[in-house]
Design a protein around this motif. Structure first.
Motif, PDB file in Angstrom:
ATOM      1  N   HIS A   1       0.825  -1.218   0.000  1.00  0.00           N
ATOM      2  CA  HIS A   1       0.000   0.000   0.000  1.00  0.00           C
ATOM      3  C   HIS A   1       0.863   1.275   0.000  1.00  0.00           C
ATOM      4  O   HIS A   1       1.993   1.250  -0.430  1.00  0.00           O
TER       5      HIS A   1
ATOM      6  N   GLU B   1      -2.370   0.365   7.877  1.00  0.00           N
ATOM      7  CA  GLU B   1      -1.445  -0.700   7.471  1.00  0.00           C
ATOM      8  C   GLU B   1      -0.200  -0.148   6.770  1.00  0.00           C
ATOM      9  O   GLU B   1       0.915  -0.617   6.986  1.00  0.00           O
TER      10      GLU B   1
ATOM     11  N   HIS C   1       2.669  -7.062   4.628  1.00  0.00           N
ATOM     12  CA  HIS C   1       1.326  -6.548   4.890  1.00  0.00           C
ATOM     13  C   HIS C   1       0.903  -6.800   6.339  1.00  0.00           C
ATOM     14  O   HIS C   1       1.557  -7.542   7.074  1.00  0.00           O
TER      15      HIS C   1
ATOM     16  N   ASP D   1      -2.959  -7.000   7.101  1.00  0.00           N
ATOM     17  CA  ASP D   1      -4.312  -6.711   6.645  1.00  0.00           C
ATOM     18  C   ASP D   1      -5.402  -6.980   7.652  1.00  0.00           C
ATOM     19  O   ASP D   1      -5.160  -7.465   8.754  1.00  0.00           O
TER      20      ASP D   1
ATOM     21  N   GLU E   1      -5.859  -7.456  -1.655  1.00  0.00           N
ATOM     22  CA  GLU E   1      -4.570  -6.883  -2.075  1.00  0.00           C
ATOM     23  C   GLU E   1      -4.623  -6.425  -3.527  1.00  0.00           C
ATOM     24  O   GLU E   1      -4.072  -5.384  -3.878  1.00  0.00           O
TER      25      GLU E   1
HETATM   26 ZN   LIG Z   1      -2.185  -5.246   2.651  1.00  0.00          ZN
END
Ligand SMILES: [Zn+2]
Length: 292
Positions: free
Chosen positions: A75, A90, A144, A146, A178
């Motif tokens: 991200h 995140e 990540h 999430d 994603e």
């Molecule tokens: Zn992610």
């Protein structure tokens, strides 16, 4: 294991593919399409002459082993990633974990580690693959933290690419989340796909996924020593960011930011360093086994 003739040939094919730029078409390929594409030899001596041995420095000409690692903090910028109940984003958490992994690996000789992003900026998924290829990466890890629909979901997970559908409901869900990162981009990847005639190298892709699964298992072994795992094996799904045909790639979900306890953990420097230490340990063991 990397000494047999077939392994050398596959390694050469990987290198050829690496420089061919064909990977640019990958983000637009659906998972079903992967299974139907066929191997077409790379065109060129131009490609071959740029193909250094997999683990040797092409710059110095020395035989010293160089391990090129591309860490991809998920991200960034207008895409915050998942957001916890306390408001943690995140994109910030994973950038620090990625920086920690780099710091830890660079304490060891022979590691060349780069990040796809150093700051809070948006980078389309296909561009992340492209950056890894420009870096001549040996491996690619997308980091990540999430969320999931159920706040009680917890633990770390590691994912690799699947060409035949997802290995679990969670894997399918994570891949769809994603992959939605590219909803933030205006670029028409379909155009790139057509221009490159949707060519893929099945053999190389298959081998790359096998190596991705090995990398995933090494990371899981290290992470589960310091944090619960959501799944004990490397899950698979059609993650766009893992679609490099030539670079073993995994996506590590360090924890669920939507789990209240894990959101608190993810907010601490201690945990961010602890999980980074485990991931770095997995990377080092992968390379140790790869050259043994
Ligand atoms: Zn992610």
């Amino acid at each position: 294991m990397s000494t047999s003739n077939s392994d050398k040939k596959i390694s050469l094919l990987r290198r050829r593919l690496l420089f061919s730029g064909l990977s640019l078409c990958l983000p637009a390929l659906a998972k079903e399409e992967f299974a139907t594409l066929h191997f077409i030899p790379a065109e060129s001596s131009r490609v071959a002459q740029r193909s250094p041995s997999h683990h040797q420095s092409s710059r110095s000409g020395s035989r010293e082993s160089v391990k090129r690692v591309m860490i991809d903090p998920g991200h960034g910028g207008k895409d915050p990633g998942a957001i916890g109940h306390r408001g943690s984003e995140e994109k910030h958490v994973v950038l620090e974990i990625a920086q920690n992994i780099r710091t830890l690996l660079k304490q060891h000789k022979g590691y060349d580690v780069k990040l796809t992003r150093e700051v809070d900026e948006f980078i389309p998924l296909y561009k992340r693959i492209e950056i890894a290829h420009q870096h001549n990466a040996d491996i690619f890890l997308s980091i990540h933290a999430d969320g999931f629909t159920r706040p009680e979901a917890h633990g770390a997970s590691v994912f690799a690419l699947s060409t035949r559908g997802a290995s679990s409901t969670l894997a399918r869900y994570m891949a769809s989340k994603e992959n939605a990162a590219d909803d933030f981009t205006d670029i028409d990847v379909q155009t790139r796909d057509t221009a490159l005639q949707r060519v893929l190298f099945d053999l190389v892709q298959h081998r790359t996924i096998q190596d991705s699964l090995k990398l995933g298992q090494h990371i899981i072994r290290q992470v589960k020593a310091v944090h619960p795992m959501h799944s004990q094996h490397t899950e698979q799904a059609a993650f766009v960011v893992l679609k490099s045909p030539s670079v073993p790639s995994v996506l590590v979900e360090t924890s669920f930011i939507t789990n209240p306890n894990e959101e608190v953990l993810l907010g601490t420097q201690v945990f961010r360093m602890k999980i980074a230490h485990a991931i770095a340990g997995g990377i080092m063991r992968y390379f140790a086994h790869a050259v043994a």
